[in-house]
Design an enzyme around this catalytic site. Structure first.
Site, PDB file in Angstrom:
ATOM      1  N   CYS A 223       0.900  -1.613   0.204  1.00  0.00           N
ATOM      2  CA  CYS A 223      -0.120   0.340  -0.006  1.00  0.00           C
ATOM      3  C   CYS A 223       0.822   1.502  -0.092  1.00  0.00           C
ATOM      4  CB  CYS A 223      -0.864  -0.072   0.552  1.00  0.00           C
ATOM      5  SG  CYS A 223      -0.134  -0.202   2.931  1.00  0.00           S
ATOM      6  N   HIS A 498      -1.433   1.385   7.255  1.00  0.00           N
ATOM      7  CA  HIS A 498      -2.511   1.243   6.369  1.00  0.00           C
ATOM      8  C   HIS A 498      -2.125   2.452   5.065  1.00  0.00           C
ATOM      9  CE1 HIS A 498      -4.571  -0.221   2.845  1.00  0.00           C
ATOM     10  NE2 HIS A 498      -5.700   0.604   2.675  1.00  0.00           N
TER      11      HIS A 498
END
Length: 559
Positions: A223, A498
């Site tokens: 990510c 994230h």
């Protein structure tokens, strides 16, 4: 994300088949032994001769032994049948357990997608799979009895989700999310900080007639890479350069040439408008060959990845192939304007690429001895503005800039190249922005070392988006007005975080959230955010895109 509880596997009722065979074999051996021992005894004693009663006794004993053996064998067969039936039941229970495990995984997947607020075909497909597993499990009375409460909860959730996805109007979305249970919350993709309310996202599915709205599949903790790529992919001037094949006019060196070409192919694929998401495997492989740190599936820092990627693209696109020997510059007697111009000229002698043209600016660095007041002025180039966050509660971007430009005192360690007053003289250093690049990348220093551990600063920072004037913090040529067009966000912790991106599309000027493979329309990120990490500002607004007339090379990026 935690799923439903599953029953611990057990083999308490299962008897190995070898044990059954051994018991049956022993039973038969006992019967034969009894028969043989009696026969041998009477034969050796000679008592069978002329003694019919003895023979009758022996025959009776032999029959009883055989009968015993037969009964034992029947018992063993019954035991074997029971064991086989038990084994079949265990297999059946294991299959039910597998079905329940699949149901839990499907449930967790739905939770993950919904938490990302992905009202896309991916979410609908997952719901269909969830419906299938629920139907499978409801056929079993045992599972229904054990999972009744959980299944009921999931059925209610499924109904709400279907309503949620039916007509994604803005007001309907907000109401639907308020009704969903807390189990939908996740630290991986949602900023729970109350100050981040200005970053609320719309739940409108993307339209296929808008370019640059293609997602990137997560290749395993990638990510950080996907967020960075999406921000650069919405940098119009850089995109124009690659889509028009201008990069082919540069004779890329062998080491970084493949990285340049893979990035170009990836940009073209992302702008093709043909796919909802693609798999950037070839690009990641090229990155891994140049820097093994990014070859695996370990979570990395998006700012470190951005630095490596930009340096690699610059080296590959640099028109200067043979570096020149630059004489060290002395700025004594020169005005700041003259010294800055000479420094920039010398820098361009060895560095000439689209990256320098768009992303590089200049610092003025001043070092002064507090004892003799001697000072040295130097000008340095920069591509990123690393701003400290001065407190842990709340601050503005202007606060961060003021803290960055403040004097830093150095006690008892002279920073002068040739100290006149001794090495223990106190000095101070001041770093000021002299020239701002056309595209300014600001990195908020959210990670700091405390003792032996890295910690994250979650303090919300007020981020300006439109008509931003940095002239107050620039001491050189007056900068233009800047506008925010992309943000790389980090939510969660260092060990469980994230990365996502929020970018303004150059085609329709609308904001979109890029969460790996999921792309959806978003509100403009105005106000406080504790997740904003890397900010992208441009002075070349308004960004608008005119389709290139040149043909774009097709590439084998996996879709």
């Amino acid at each position: 994300m935690a799923g439903l509880p599953t029953k611990k596997k057990t083999n308490d009722f299962e008897i190995p088949s070898k044990t059954t065979s051994r018991m049956l074999k022993n039973a038969r051996q006992v019967a034969r032994t009894v028969d043989d021992e009696h026969a041998l005894k009477y034969r050796n004693d000679g008592t069978l001769k002329g003694n019919p009663s003895r023979a009758t006794d022996l025959s009776s004993i032999s029959k009883k032994a055989k009968k015993h053996s037969g009964r034992l064998e029947e018992r063993c067969k019954e035991l074997t049948a029971i064991i086989n039936r038990t084994r079949e039941k265990m297999k059946y229970l294991k299959s039910l357990q597998k079905e329940c495990s699949d149901l839990c995984e499907a449930y967790a997947k739905v939770m993950e997608i919904v938490d990302m607020e992905g009202a896309t075909s991916s979410c609908i497909t997952t719901l269909k799979n969830l419906d299938f597993f629920i139907a499978e499990c409801l056929e079993s009375q045992e599972v229904r009895a054990k999972r009744n409460q959980s299944l009921t909860t999931m059925k209610e959730l499924k109904t709400k989700l279907q309503k949620y996805l039916a007509e994604p109007g803005e007001s309907d979305m907000d109401d639907g999310l308020e009704e969903l249970p807390d189990v939908m919350k996740s630290s991986h993709s949602k900023d729970d900080d109350p100050h981040a309310s200005a970053f609320l996202k719309k739940k409108t599915p993307i339209k296929h007639d808008v370019q640059a709205l293609t997602g990137l599949k997560n290749l395993g903790n990638s990510c950080y890479m996907n967020s960075t790529i999406q921000c650069l992919n919405n940098t119009l001037q850089l995109v124009n350069y690659f889509r028009s094949d201008s990069y082919r006019q540069t004779n890329c060196n062998r080491h970084h040439g493949q990285l340049v070409y893979e990035f170009a192919y990836l940009v073209k694929d992302l702008w093709s408008g043909e796919h909802l998401c693609i798999k950037p495997e070839l690009f990641k492989a090229a990155i891994g060959r140049c820097q093994p740190k990014f070859a695996g599936s370990k979570q990395e820092d998006c700012q470190e990845f951005l630095t490596f990627l930009m340096e690699g693209l610059h080296e590959g696109l640099n028109k200067v192939k043979v570096k020149k020997q630059i004489q060290e510059q002395t700025n004594e007697g020169l005005t700041d304007e003259m010294a800055a111009e000479i420094s920039w000229r010398d820098h361009k002698l060895n560095n000439d690429s689209i990256l320098v043209e768009l992303f590089q600016g200049q610092f003025k660095k001043t070092i002064m001895c507090r004892t003799c007041s001697k000072q040295i002025v130097d000008f340095e180039t920069f591509m990123y503005l690393f701003l400290p966050i001065p407190n842990t509660t709340y601050c503005t971007l202007q606060d961060c800039l003021m803290h960055f430009s403040a004097e830093k005192s150095v006690t008892g360690n002279c920073l002068m190249p040739a100290p006149n007053c001794g090495e223990n003289s106190d000095t101070f250093m001041k770093l000021e922005i002299w020239k701002v690049p056309q595209i300014l990348i600001i990195v908020l220093k959210r990670f700091k070392m405390e003792g032996n551990w890295w910690t994250k600063i979650d303090a919300p920072v007020d981020i300006p988006t439109r008509d931003v004037d940095f002239s107050r913090f620039v001491i050189g040529p007056r900068p233009k007005i800047y506008n925010l067009y992309a943000v790389s966000n980090h939510s969660g912790t260092l060990s469980s975080g994230h990365y996502t991106a929020c970018c303004r599309n150059p085609c329709n000027q609308k904001w979109y959230k890029f969460n790996d493979s999921i792309v959806q329309e978003a509100y403009e990120p105005i106000g406080k955010s504790s997740a904003a990490y890397v900010l992208y500002y441009t002075s070349m607004d308004k960004q608008s895109w005119t389709p290139s007339s040149s043909s774009e090379a097709k590439h084998t990026t996996k879709k």
